[in-house]
Design an enzyme around this catalytic site. Structure first.
Site, PDB file in Angstrom:
ATOM      1  N   CYS A  44      44.369  34.050  38.935  1.00  9.29           N
ATOM      2  CA  CYS A  44      43.533  34.790  37.984  1.00  9.29           C
ATOM      3  C   CYS A  44      43.011  36.073  38.637  1.00  9.29           C
ATOM      4  O   CYS A  44      42.796  36.137  39.843  1.00  9.29           O
ATOM      5  CB  CYS A  44      42.361  33.921  37.525  1.00  9.29           C
ATOM      6  SG  CYS A  44      41.336  34.712  36.251  1.00  9.29           S
TER       7      CYS A  44
ATOM      8  N   HIS B 210      41.506  28.370  38.170  1.00  8.89           N
ATOM      9  CA  HIS B 210      40.185  28.060  38.732  1.00  8.89           C
ATOM     10  C   HIS B 210      39.280  27.546  37.628  1.00  8.89           C
ATOM     11  O   HIS B 210      39.390  27.943  36.467  1.00  8.89           O
ATOM     12  CB  HIS B 210      39.573  29.281  39.426  1.00  8.89           C
ATOM     13  CG  HIS B 210      39.202  30.400  38.499  1.00  8.89           C
ATOM     14  ND1 HIS B 210      37.907  30.619  38.099  1.00  8.89           N
ATOM     15  CD2 HIS B 210      39.938  31.338  37.883  1.00  8.89           C
ATOM     16  CE1 HIS B 210      37.879  31.662  37.281  1.00  8.89           C
ATOM     17  NE2 HIS B 210      39.099  32.117  37.129  1.00  8.89           N
TER      18      HIS B 210
ATOM     19  N   ARG C  97      36.127  36.362  41.877  1.00  4.53           N
ATOM     20  CA  ARG C  97      35.661  35.254  42.723  1.00  4.53           C
ATOM     21  C   ARG C  97      36.805  34.433  43.307  1.00  4.53           C
ATOM     22  O   ARG C  97      36.577  33.454  44.019  1.00  4.53           O
ATOM     23  CB  ARG C  97      34.745  34.330  41.894  1.00  4.53           C
ATOM     24  CG  ARG C  97      33.481  35.010  41.407  1.00  4.53           C
ATOM     25  CD  ARG C  97      32.806  34.201  40.321  1.00  4.53           C
ATOM     26  NE  ARG C  97      33.625  34.114  39.115  1.00  4.53           N
ATOM     27  CZ  ARG C  97      33.261  33.476  37.997  1.00  4.53           C
ATOM     28  NH1 ARG C  97      32.106  32.835  37.958  1.00  4.53           N
ATOM     29  NH2 ARG C  97      34.051  33.457  36.945  1.00  4.53           N
TER      30      ARG C  97
ATOM     31  N   ASP D  68      40.133  37.154  38.338  1.00  8.95           N
ATOM     32  CA  ASP D  68      38.703  36.952  38.601  1.00  8.95           C
ATOM     33  C   ASP D  68      38.326  37.348  40.038  1.00  8.95           C
ATOM     34  O   ASP D  68      38.978  36.912  40.990  1.00  8.95           O
ATOM     35  CB  ASP D  68      38.370  35.463  38.354  1.00  8.95           C
ATOM     36  CG  ASP D  68      36.874  35.200  38.297  1.00  8.95           C
ATOM     37  OD1 ASP D  68      36.159  35.557  39.252  1.00  8.95           O
ATOM     38  OD2 ASP D  68      36.423  34.618  37.290  1.00  8.95           O
TER      39      ASP D  68
ATOM     40  N   CYS E 110      36.937  29.421  34.407  1.00  9.62           N
ATOM     41  CA  CYS E 110      37.667  30.670  34.162  1.00  9.62           C
ATOM     42  C   CYS E 110      37.161  31.352  32.883  1.00  9.62           C
ATOM     43  O   CYS E 110      37.142  30.743  31.807  1.00  9.62           O
ATOM     44  CB  CYS E 110      39.162  30.379  34.044  1.00  9.62           C
ATOM     45  SG  CYS E 110      40.165  31.860  33.771  1.00  9.62           S
TER      46      CYS E 110
HETATM   47 CO    CO Z   1      39.800  33.234  35.544  1.00  9.55          CO
END
Ligand code: CO
Length: 214
Positions: free
Chosen positions: A40, A96, A44, A42, A99
Site C-alpha cells: 500500500c 496492512h 505508515r 500508506d 488500511c
Molecule cells: Co493502505
C-alpha cells in the site's frame, strides 16, 4: 521544510557509505533484488524499513490498497520487469490492517476518482458478504484487509507473466502478508503459491499455447 529532507538525505548517504565504503558505487553498476514487494502507498508502511532491507535488495510497487488489477499496465509492467529481467524469486503482496483504502471501500461516501480504483475492494466484500455480518466495524476492516491480500495474491498468480515463468521452470513464489500499523509486525497469511497446479483451473494458461519466439 524541504531543506530538512535534503539534509536528512546527505546524512543518510554518509551513514551508509561510512558503514559500507563503496556501497553506492557498487550499486550503481547493477541491481539484483530477490524480492518484489507489492504494498500500500500508506506512509505508515515503508517497504524497505519494515523488512530491514537496503537499497538494491527490494523491488517495490505501491498503490492505494495494494491492488493488482489485471488491466493496470503500471503494476503489470513492474511484475514483468521483476520476473523476466531481474528474475526475482519471491513476490510479496503485503497489505496492512487499518488500511484507509479498505475503510473507504466499506462506506458509501464519495472520495472522487479513487472510488473507481477501490471498486475492486467492494467486489471482494460483496463476494464474502455473509462473513462480515456478525462483525463490528474494526473487525470488518481487518477481515477485508486480509481478504484483499488473498485476492491480490490470486491476481498476481493469474497473470500471463507469472504463469509463463512457471511454464519455463523458473523458480517463483507468490506470498500474502499483512502488516500491523499498531505494533510494526508482519503476519504471513500462509497463502504462498509456487506453481500453476495451485491456481483455479479456469485461470490457467495452456503452456502449449505459449507464444513461440522462433
Ligand atoms: Co493502505
Amino acid at each position: 521544510m524541504l531543506d530538512d529532507l535534503l539534509d536528512n538525505n546527505r546524512a543518510w548517504a554518509q551513514d551508509i557509505e561510512s558503514e559500507n565504503p563503496g556501497f553506492f558505487e557498487k550499486l550503481s553498476q547493477q541491481q539484483s533484488p530477490e524480492y518484489l514487494w507489492i504494498g500500500c502507498a500508506d506512509s505508515r508502511v515503508p517497504a524497505n524499513e519494515i523488512v530491514g532491507l537496503l537499497p538494491g535488495e527490494l523491488f517495490v510497487h505501491r498503490n492505494v490498497a495494494n491492488i493488482v488489477a489485471h488491466t493496470d499496465f503500471n503494476c503489470l509492467s513492474v511484475i514483468q520487469f521483476a520476473v523476466d529481467v531481474l528474475r526475482i524469486k519471491h513476490i510479496i503482496v503485503c497489505g496492512h490492517y487499518g488500511c484507509g483504502g479498505v475503510k473507504a471501500a466499506l462506506n458509501n461516501n464519495k472520495h472522487g476518482l479513487i472510488d473507481n480504483w477501490l471498486r475492486e475492494i467492494k467486489d471482494i466484500y460483496h463476494h464474502h458478504e455473509t462473513r462480515f455480518r456478525p462483525l463490528d466495524e474494526e473487525a470488518r476492516v481487518d477481515l477485508l484487509c486480509e481478504l484483499n491480500v488473498a485476492e491480490q495474491v490470486r491476481n498476481v498468480c493469474h497473470t500471463t507473466i507469472v504463469q509463463d515463468a512457471w511454464d519455463r521452470g523458473q523458480e517463483l513464489a507468490v506470498h500474502g502478508w499483512i502488516y500491523s500499523i499498531r505494533d510494526g509486525l508482519i503476519r504471513d497469511l500462509q497463502l504462498t503459491v509456487n506453481g500453476k497446479d495451485q491456481i483455479d483451473p479456469i485461470y490457467r494458461t495452456d503452456p502449449a499455447e505459449l507464444p513461440n519466439a522462433s
